[in-house]
Design an enzyme around this catalytic site. Structure first.
Site, PDB file in Angstrom:
ATOM      1  N   ASP A 483      32.902  54.096 -27.619  1.00 41.21           N
ATOM      2  CA  ASP A 483      33.376  53.979 -26.236  1.00 41.21           C
ATOM      3  C   ASP A 483      32.306  54.263 -25.205  1.00 41.21           C
ATOM      4  OD1 ASP A 483      36.099  53.345 -26.280  1.00 41.21           O
ATOM      5  OD2 ASP A 483      36.584  55.354 -26.999  1.00 41.21           O
TER       6      ASP A 483
HETATM    7  C1  BGC Z   1      34.453  59.734 -25.213  1.00 40.58           C
HETATM    8  C2  BGC Z   1      35.148  59.922 -23.914  1.00 40.58           C
HETATM    9  C3  BGC Z   1      35.780  58.603 -23.589  1.00 40.58           C
HETATM   10  C4  BGC Z   1      36.774  58.319 -24.669  1.00 40.58           C
HETATM   11  C5  BGC Z   1      37.484  57.051 -24.375  1.00 40.58           C
HETATM   12  C6  BGC Z   1      35.524  59.535 -26.225  1.00 40.58           C
HETATM   13  O1  BGC Z   1      35.054  59.635 -27.490  1.00 40.58           O
HETATM   14  O2  BGC Z   1      33.582  60.769 -25.521  1.00 40.58           O
HETATM   15  O3  BGC Z   1      34.347  60.412 -22.930  1.00 40.58           O
HETATM   16  O4  BGC Z   1      36.355  58.581 -22.327  1.00 40.58           O
HETATM   17  O5  BGC Z   1      36.211  58.353 -25.945  1.00 40.58           O
HETATM   18  O6  BGC Z   1      38.104  56.484 -25.432  1.00 40.58           O
HETATM   19  O1  IFM Z   2      36.235  54.648 -31.165  1.00 40.53           O
HETATM   20  C1  IFM Z   2      36.487  55.675 -30.277  1.00 40.53           C
HETATM   21  C2  IFM Z   2      37.940  55.971 -30.278  1.00 40.53           C
HETATM   22  O2  IFM Z   2      38.702  54.853 -29.904  1.00 40.53           O
HETATM   23  C3  IFM Z   2      38.273  57.122 -29.384  1.00 40.53           C
HETATM   24  N1  IFM Z   2      37.488  58.254 -29.708  1.00 40.53           N
HETATM   25  C4  IFM Z   2      36.083  58.060 -29.782  1.00 40.53           C
HETATM   26  C5  IFM Z   2      35.670  56.891 -30.623  1.00 40.53           C
HETATM   27  C6  IFM Z   2      34.175  56.652 -30.475  1.00 40.53           C
HETATM   28  O3  IFM Z   2      33.813  56.493 -29.155  1.00 40.53           O
END
Ligand code: BGC
Ligand code: IFM
Length: 811
Positions: A483
């Site tokens: 993400d």
């Molecule tokens: C990120 C967040 C982000 C989220 C969204 C996470 O793993 O570290 O900052 O907003 O995923 O899916």
């Molecule tokens: O793939 C994502 C998931 O959808 C939400 N947590 C973090 C993962 C990696 O960014």
């Protein structure tokens, strides 16, 4: 250091101190009514949707961190104490919290009074039961009083924590004997209400928080409890709660059960003859009459246990390794159910108000869940697919109650479409139910745009193949699985924060990871097409998969490992040419899982590079070297301090990808080494470093660059659960569902020994024995099915046959 122990017989983790490094929680509920419950009785309940139908209130970011829940106060002589110790924190003489499968149990005692509090949500009923058994273990009579306490949330948890000007005037309750109804919003005919009841007459009650706690008081020592006198308050506006007072005298050795029920009900739509504020209680009555006696509650608890035993028995292994057995047979499967139910919505790290069901998350959760309840997986697939757009892209999230795509977040994550193929192919392999492909499913939740699910898959595939960049690799869009890799987030001013909501798709930034996905799931799509008799689509898909494979070899290989991406300026990301972020884990795992580079000898190289550059004693980091500064062209990823989260944290989610990749090239020793490093049960004895629950996976463990290397965060709701279950059950232990039957092809470490497995597959039971006389890591030399020699690892499924006895000889 440990803070408890596993009791495998009881399928419990027993916590022996309230002072765990973090709240260690459990989930109650299997389908609609859910509660989170910590080892000190913190937590909250909701119905279907943690944002829209929140039943009790919880304050995230609170001090102390976990300080609202369903509490019972015991006022015995001079002391006021709680069975889970919070919120009074009065020291108890003994304490244990047993987190079990769908229940939690608190055993504690003080001054010769023993409390046994059992909390669970019965199967198919919208309520949580709290059975509290109090026993006087002294040789004299004991007189004391008990107070219950729950604080109601005014349903929409976001509105509840923001819209005070309105909410402080709308709270309404009603009292009927020992039942307290929370009926805020009922007036608006919103159908729902909740109630908190106990199965005995009460000596008083409170429904106003201020009256119960006392002015300016916290909830540690409520005024009513101190005074031993409930105020019989009737809340009107402000802060509605439910509290019962029960005065008890127990003779020497006597025990008493009290059954508290927190329930949710909806009134029938047709209530035109009822004044809007008069509650229809029949729903509550129906629930309550099922739990009036200890016998009824015990029967419901037995039913819950039987429900779980049956589910978990669908995959059961007996090996020499007790950690493997425990994780495979109990905790990993359990976590898969929880992630399936919650997606990433409600945990102690996700507030339940931000994210609903994630498209990619739920598709992946399904991979670890589909063998448990395939019918629910089917329903979920259809819900998810209905949030897809006509061009194959998808809403990134949807709300569980409405099942509508979330407009705030929108779409643009270019890995999403392919996860739908992953989920559907897992479902098809598990069930053989190809009829799902003919189901007519909306696009964007609009009936007029509906098409068969098969067409949804075709558009998923086509979305990727028609959105390629200059290197013929898939465009990344706002981000792919990672993400935080926002390669199209053009910040205008230096130092301005990244904007993931910026242009969702530049014409240039590309993802090698999505390319790996496309090869892996594109092959699945082609196979599905062949099964559908659509050979033309299958052949075309295969061609495009081949082209993508080639594109990865041509432009996605960096010499020692797979590149991660190209940014919006077509600069390499995840290359030895980069100053930081030279190697990323995702494409190494996924490309090899997809088979890319195996025959070219690149797979082995890529995985050796992972070991050399990314491995730590706590697991494999997501990238190295960590970004030490913020790079505008990369987005959120470099906003994290080195070692945390996507910036070089150990993302547990993609560790199993690498482990599975190792099994693809037959290196069982290394696959298992990787498995062990993040496996909760294996690292139980470093709980003081790891900090999160030792019975479930966390999303992230801090990487080598972090101050607290080895410390985990974001436990429970992570795709790690599903992927490690796939890794352990399918890749390592080797029982792989396929379109035509069950394939058995283990890849285990040397010395793992023989093992036995029972696997329910399409309503047949497979009794599998794996023998490894030559102590090899991979390879099957002989298979026996029902006493007869069998050619190959695939055991075709035969309709109507209920049992298979399989012996697999490795060698
Ligand atoms: C990120 C967040 C982000 C989220 C969204 C996470 O793993 O570290 O900052 O907003 O995923 O899916
Ligand atoms: O793939 C994502 C998931 O959808 C939400 N947590 C973090 C993962 C990696 O960014």
């Amino acid at each position: 250091m440990k803070f408890g122990y596993f009791d495998d017989q009881a399928k419990e983790y027993v916590i022996t101190t309230p002072d765990t490094p973090l709240p260690w929680i459990n989930y109650l509920g299997t389908q609609d009514f859910f509660s989170l419950i910590s080892n000190t009785c913190g937590g909250y309940s909701f119905y279907k949707d943690a944002k829209l139908l929140r039943i009790t209130r919880y304050r995230y970011n609170n001090i102390p961190v976990d300080s609202n829940g369903k509490y019972y106060y015991i006022h015995d002589g001079e002391d006021i104490w709680n069975p889970g110790t919070m919120p009074s924190k009065t020291p108890v003489d003994s304490y244990e919290c047993h987190h079990g499968i769908g229940y939690s149990r608190f055993l504690s005692s003080k001054n010769g009074l023993k409390a046994d509090l059992l909390a669970f949500v019965p199967v198919n009923t919208s309520c949580e039961i709290n059975k509290l058994t109090l026993t006087n273990t002294t040789d004299k009579p004991k007189t004391f009083s008990l107070f219950s306490y729950v604080e109601f949330c005014l349903w929409n948890a976001v509105d509840d924590s923001t819209n005070f000007q309105r909410n402080l005037s709308i709270g309404e309750v009603e009292i009927e004997g020992s039942t307290i109804y929370h009926k805020t919003e009922y007036r608006e005919r919103r159908k729902h209400y909740s109630f908190f009841s106990v199965n005995c007459p009460v000596d008083g009650y409170d429904t106003s928080r201020d009256a119960f706690l006392g002015h300016n008081n916290g909830n540690a020592f409520p005024d009513a409890v101190k005074k031993n006198k409930a105020g019989n308050s009737v809340a009107s506006g402000w802060y509605p709660i439910a509290s019962h007072q029960i005065n008890l005298t127990l003779s020497a050795g006597e025990s008493r059960d009290l059954v508290f029920v927190l329930g949710y009900s909806e009134n029938p739509q047709d209530q035109k003859f009822i004044a809007p504020n008069v509650i229809r209680k029949d729903g509550a009555h129906k629930i309550l009459e099922q739990f009036q006696t200890t016998q009824q509650v015990d029967a419901a608890f037995a039913e819950l246990n039987a429900y779980w035993s049956k589910l978990l028995s669908r995959y059961h292994v007996e090996s020499k390794d007790e950690n493997v057995n425990r994780m495979a047979n109990i905790w990993n499967q359990y976590q898969c159910m929880v992630t399936f139910n919650m997606s990433r919505s409600a945990s102690y790290y996700e507030s339940g108000t931000g994210r609903g069901m994630g498209f990619r998350d739920s598709c992946q959760d399904l991979l670890g869940f589909v063998h448990l309840i395939p019918e629910r997986a089917r329903e979920r697939i259809l819900d998810i697919a209905a949030t897809q757009f006509e061009d194959g892209s998808a809403y990134h999230q949807y709300q569980p109650l409405t099942k509508k795509g979330n407009l705030d977040i929108g779409s643009g994550f270019n890995d999403d479409p392919l996860w739908l193929i992953a989920a559907v192919s897992a479902y098809l392999k598990e069930t053989g139910d190809f009829s799902i492909l003919n189901e007519i499913v909306d696009f964007d939740n609009q009936k007029e745009k509906a098409a068969p699910l098969y067409e949804h898959l075709r558009r998923s595939f086509e979305y990727t193949s028609t959105h390629l960049g200059p290197h013929k690799l898939p465009l990344i869009g706002r981000a792919d699985w990672n993400d935080c890799l926002n390669l199209n987030c053009f910040s205008t001013e230096p130092g301005e924060p990244f904007q993931t909501t910026g242009p969702s798709e530049g014409p240039v930034a590309e993802s090698v990871f999505i390319a790996g996905m496309f090869v892996k799931y594109g092959k699945e799509f082609a196979q599905i097409s062949r099964h559908m008799g659509d050979n033309e689509t299958a052949a075309k898909a295969e061609q495009e998969v081949d082209a993508m494979y080639q594109a990865v070899l041509d432009a996605g290989w960096d010499g020692e490992w797979f590149l991660r991406a190209y940014d919006a300026q077509s600069q390499k990301i995840g290359s030895k040419e980069c100053k930081e972020g030279q190697i990323f884990i995702e494409p190494q795992g996924f490309c090899v899982m997809a088979g890319i580079g195996v025959k070219e000898g690149l797979a082995e190289k890529a995985l050796d590079s992972v070991k050399e550059h990314l491995d730590t004693k706590y697991g494999i980091m997501i990238l190295q070297p960590a970004y030490t500064q913020y790079y505008l062209n990369l987005g959120e990823i470099s906003s994290y301090p080195p070692g945390y989260k996507e910036n070089a944290g150990i993302f547990c989610h993609n560790n199993p990808w690498v482990s599975i990749a190792e099994t693809v090239i037959g290196r069982g020793n290394r696959a298992f080494e990787i498995y062990k490093k993040t496996c909760p049960s294996y690292i139980e004895n470093i709980s003081e470093i790891h900090c999160t629950e030792p019975y479930v996976y966390s999303q992230m463990v801090a990487g080598a660059d972090a101050v607290f290397h080895g410390q985990a965060k974001n436990s429970w709701l992570t795709g790690t659960a599903a992927w490690t279950f796939c890794n352990l059950s399918q890749a390592i232990l080797g029982v792989q569902p396929s379109y035509d039957g069950l394939c058995i092809n283990p890849c285990i470490p040397e010395g793992f020994g023989d093992f036995k497995l029972t696997r329910t597959f399409r309503d047949a039971v497979y009794h599998i024995e794996v023998k490894n006389p030559d102590n090899v890591q991979k390879g099957v030399k002989k298979v026996n099915v029902d006493g007869k020699e069998h050619e190959g690892c695939l055991i075709p499924f035969e309709e109507g046959k209920k049992e298979y006895h399989v012996t697999v000889y490795m060698g």
